[in-house]
Design a protein around this motif. Structure first.
Motif, mmCIF file in Angstrom:
data_model
loop_
_atom_site.group_PDB
_atom_site.id
_atom_site.type_symbol
_atom_site.label_atom_id
_atom_site.label_comp_id
_atom_site.label_asym_id
_atom_site.label_seq_id
_atom_site.Cartn_x
_atom_site.Cartn_y
_atom_site.Cartn_z
ATOM 1 N N GLU A 171 6.048 3.510 -0.753
ATOM 2 C CA GLU A 171 6.860 4.737 -0.615
ATOM 3 C C GLU A 171 8.207 4.395 0.023
ATOM 4 O O GLU A 171 9.269 4.768 -0.476
ATOM 5 N N GLU A 213 2.290 -8.528 -1.131
ATOM 6 C CA GLU A 213 0.962 -7.917 -1.110
ATOM 7 C C GLU A 213 -0.091 -9.027 -1.171
ATOM 8 O O GLU A 213 -0.032 -9.904 -2.025
ATOM 9 N N GLY A 214 -1.055 -8.944 -0.258
ATOM 10 C CA GLY A 214 -2.080 -9.977 -0.156
ATOM 11 C C GLY A 214 -3.050 -10.021 -1.329
ATOM 12 O O GLY A 214 -3.520 -11.084 -1.728
ATOM 13 N N MET A 215 -3.328 -8.866 -1.909
ATOM 14 C CA MET A 215 -4.305 -8.812 -2.999
ATOM 15 C C MET A 215 -3.630 -9.123 -4.349
ATOM 16 O O MET A 215 -2.439 -9.347 -4.407
ATOM 17 N N VAL A 265 -2.466 11.311 -2.763
ATOM 18 C CA VAL A 265 -1.131 11.485 -3.309
ATOM 19 C C VAL A 265 -0.236 10.357 -2.813
ATOM 20 O O VAL A 265 -0.210 10.073 -1.611
ATOM 21 N N PRO A 270 -4.188 -1.730 -4.115
ATOM 22 C CA PRO A 270 -5.537 -2.107 -4.518
ATOM 23 C C PRO A 270 -6.472 -0.891 -4.404
ATOM 24 O O PRO A 270 -6.367 -0.104 -3.477
ATOM 25 N N MET A 274 -7.278 7.813 5.764
ATOM 26 C CA MET A 274 -6.491 8.313 6.885
ATOM 27 C C MET A 274 -5.374 9.213 6.348
ATOM 28 O O MET A 274 -4.235 8.790 6.199
ATOM 29 N N GLY A 322 -1.893 -1.239 6.962
ATOM 30 C CA GLY A 322 -2.990 -0.360 7.343
ATOM 31 C C GLY A 322 -2.829 0.155 8.760
ATOM 32 O O GLY A 322 -1.864 -0.196 9.448
ATOM 33 N N GLY A 341 0.842 -1.205 0.000
ATOM 34 C CA GLY A 341 0.000 0.000 0.000
ATOM 35 C C GLY A 341 0.873 1.249 0.000
ATOM 36 O O GLY A 341 2.009 1.229 -0.478
ATOM 37 N N TYR A 342 0.307 2.333 0.524
ATOM 38 C CA TYR A 342 1.005 3.632 0.533
ATOM 39 C C TYR A 342 2.388 3.508 1.181
ATOM 40 O O TYR A 342 3.400 3.859 0.586
ATOM 41 N N ILE A 343 2.415 3.034 2.426
ATOM 42 C CA ILE A 343 3.671 3.046 3.182
ATOM 43 C C ILE A 343 4.668 2.071 2.575
ATOM 44 O O ILE A 343 5.829 2.404 2.349
#
Ligand code: NAI
Length: 471
Positions: free
Chosen positions: A191, A207-209, A352, A214, A321, A274, A186-188
């Motif tokens: 990045e 990544e799980g998905m 972003v 996703p 968030m 998350g 994800g984001y973190i």
């Protein structure tokens, strides 16, 4: 003022000094309220101390080093770029310190009383604030809960701060890891994975998905995937992490990848799956407030909870968030407390992601717009046709606009490419102003600059773009 024998009366009590809480406190003070802000930690919350700001500093520093090593084609030959990681972390800390100091001065300048202490609700309009030296009861007319969130912990991969870490530790490591397994694309994960890869770490993302990021438009994700591959980052999708073995020098993570058990070893495992709202340890039940099964506090469009004296903003009020969402909600809550009619409107919320290339989007995608019954027109302008992008050696990606065919109003945009994080603001402003693509096309954009791509994409909606052949 002391109420009865024991409670200190306060007009607005803000719990939490992150980008939600401190902004809400300042706006409430601007509107004539007597405000007390309580935080158990440093001012600035996760964003300033352990999130947005330090991560962007490290991402930038890593990018500079990476560019230096990869600029031969522009005639720049650098012999042996050396990274002093301890100094990089020191510089990052100095950036954080400047900003947190600034927040303290702003609160002081707005006459907000700041208390370092821990808050626990003791009734529907009272809290106990425990400081190092004492415990005081406050009775409030209004309260704003802005306690933020913390990294979500996978029970079988508990954080130990050394081998299995969260983003907090990942931003203050002693040395650059040789190998890093990142759980969560994800984001973190992306990045920091990109940044560490540029610093020389061998990165694997689990990544799980079926896809990283996703929920983000696949045409945008494709470009990030391509660059991760170029950097040498291994991305494994459909990987559900099961356990970790820390008995050796390295950590070995076991994951089920599309039905098969696989292991991945590294000196650091960063878990970024998350975040969890900080709503479980503040005595919400005594305030008459319940959370949903994810720990989120339900609120109305003025950020008011079930208890009409109490407002909740930012991560505790749910997804997304994001710091700027928290600040926005903080202003709305403060204005509602002051009797104004402010309400939230998330139509043009910017998202972003500071990957390489950067991603940014707002409003509706083509698919979402169609699902909502719009007859849509889409225009995509490529950075490869933009002089500034080419001269920055960053001509990958595109600026895409989704517009309503009937009114030409901008419904959303998706940007992949240089400075996407800044460019999205122009779209957000256009959407807030109700601009249509003609308004944008008639706006003189300086040349040569990246925002020209917005003007060209808008012209593309009308079929009169200059620097691409119109469909
Ligand atoms: P995230 O929600 O962005 O990504 C978590 C990822 O982990 C998802 O792709 C999910 O499918 C995956 N996942 C979940 N469980 C898993 C498992 N057991 N095994 C493998 N994969 C699993 O969360 P992240 O990256 O932790 O960031 C938290 C939040 O912080 C973001 O959602 C965002 O709101 C905020 N943030 C914002 C940034 C920005 O605005 N640029 C930067 C960093 C964070």
């Amino acid at each position: 003022m002391v109420v009865g024998d024991f409670a200190t009366e306060v007009d607005v009590l803000v719990v939490g000094g992150g980008p939600g809480g401190y902004v809400a406190a300042i706006r409430a003070a601007q509107l004539g309220k007597k405000v007390v802000l309580v935080d158990k930690d440093e001012l600035g919350g996760v964003c300033l101390n352990r999130g947005c700001i330090p991560s962007k500093a490290i991402i930038h520093a890593a990018d500079e080093a990476h560019k230096m090593k990869n600029s031969q084609h522009m005639g720049i030959e650098v012999d042996g770029v050396k990274i002093n990681f301890a100094d990089m972390i020191k510089w990052k800390d100095s950036v954080v310190k400047k900003l947190t100091g600034g927040v303290g001065s702003l609160l002081k300048g707005n006459k907000v009383e700041v208390i370092q202490g821990e808050v626990y609700f003791s009734g529907e309009d009272t809290v106990k604030v425990a400081t190092e030296s004492n415990s005081t009861t406050y009775q409030f007319n209004h309260c704003i809960i802005a306690t933020g969130s913390r990294p979500f912990e996978i029970p079988s991969l508990k954080f130990d701060g050394k081998k299995i870490i969260s983003s907090t530790e990942a931003l203050s490591l002693d040395e650059i890891p040789e190998k890093m397994v990142i759980v969560g694309g994800g984001y973190i994960g992306l990045e920091l994975g990109t940044a560490y890869s540029k610093l020389g770490t061998q990165v694997t993302v689990l990544e799980g998905m079926d896809s990283i990021l996703p929920g983000v438009d696949p045409s945008m994700v494709r470009m990030v995937n391509r660059n991760l591959k170029k950097l040498g980052v291994e991305v494994v999708t459909g990987a559900m992490v099961q356990s970790a073995d820390k008995s050796g020098k390295d950590v070995t993570v076991t994951a089920e990848v599309k039905g098969e058990e696989k292991t991945f070893s590294a000196d650091k495992v960063l878990v970024a799956v998350g975040r969890k709202p900080n709503t479980d340890e503040i005595g919400l039940d005594l305030a008459g407030i319940e959370t949903d099964d994810k720990g989120i506090i339900p609120v109305d469009r003025q950020m008011r909870t079930k208890n009409s004296k109490i407002f909740a903003i930012g991560d505790v009020a749910g997804q997304p968030m994001l710091a700027h969402k928290a600040s926005y909600e903080g202003k709305v809550a403060a204005e509602a407390i002051a009797g104004q009619t402010s309400e939230v409107d998330y139509r043009a919320m910017p998202y972003v992601i500071f990957t390489d290339p950067e991603l940014a989007y707002t409003g509706l995608t083509e698919k979402e717009a169609k699902e909502q019954g719009y007859d849509v027109k889409v225009s995509r302008f490529s950075f490869a046709a933009n002089g500034r992008a080419l001269s920055l050696d960053a001509a990958e990606g595109f600026f895409q606009i989704v517009a309503d065919k009937e009114t030409s109003q901008v419904l959303g945009a998706q940007i992949v490419g240089p400075e996407a994080s800044s460019l999205i603001s122009e779209v957000v402003l256009a959407m807030e102003m109700g601009a249509n693509t003609e308004d944008i096309a008639l706006t003189i954009h300086a040349h040569p600059t990246l925002p020209e791509t917005f003007m060209e994409a808008a012209e593309g909606i009308m079929g009169n773009a200059i620097h691409m052949v119109n469909k």
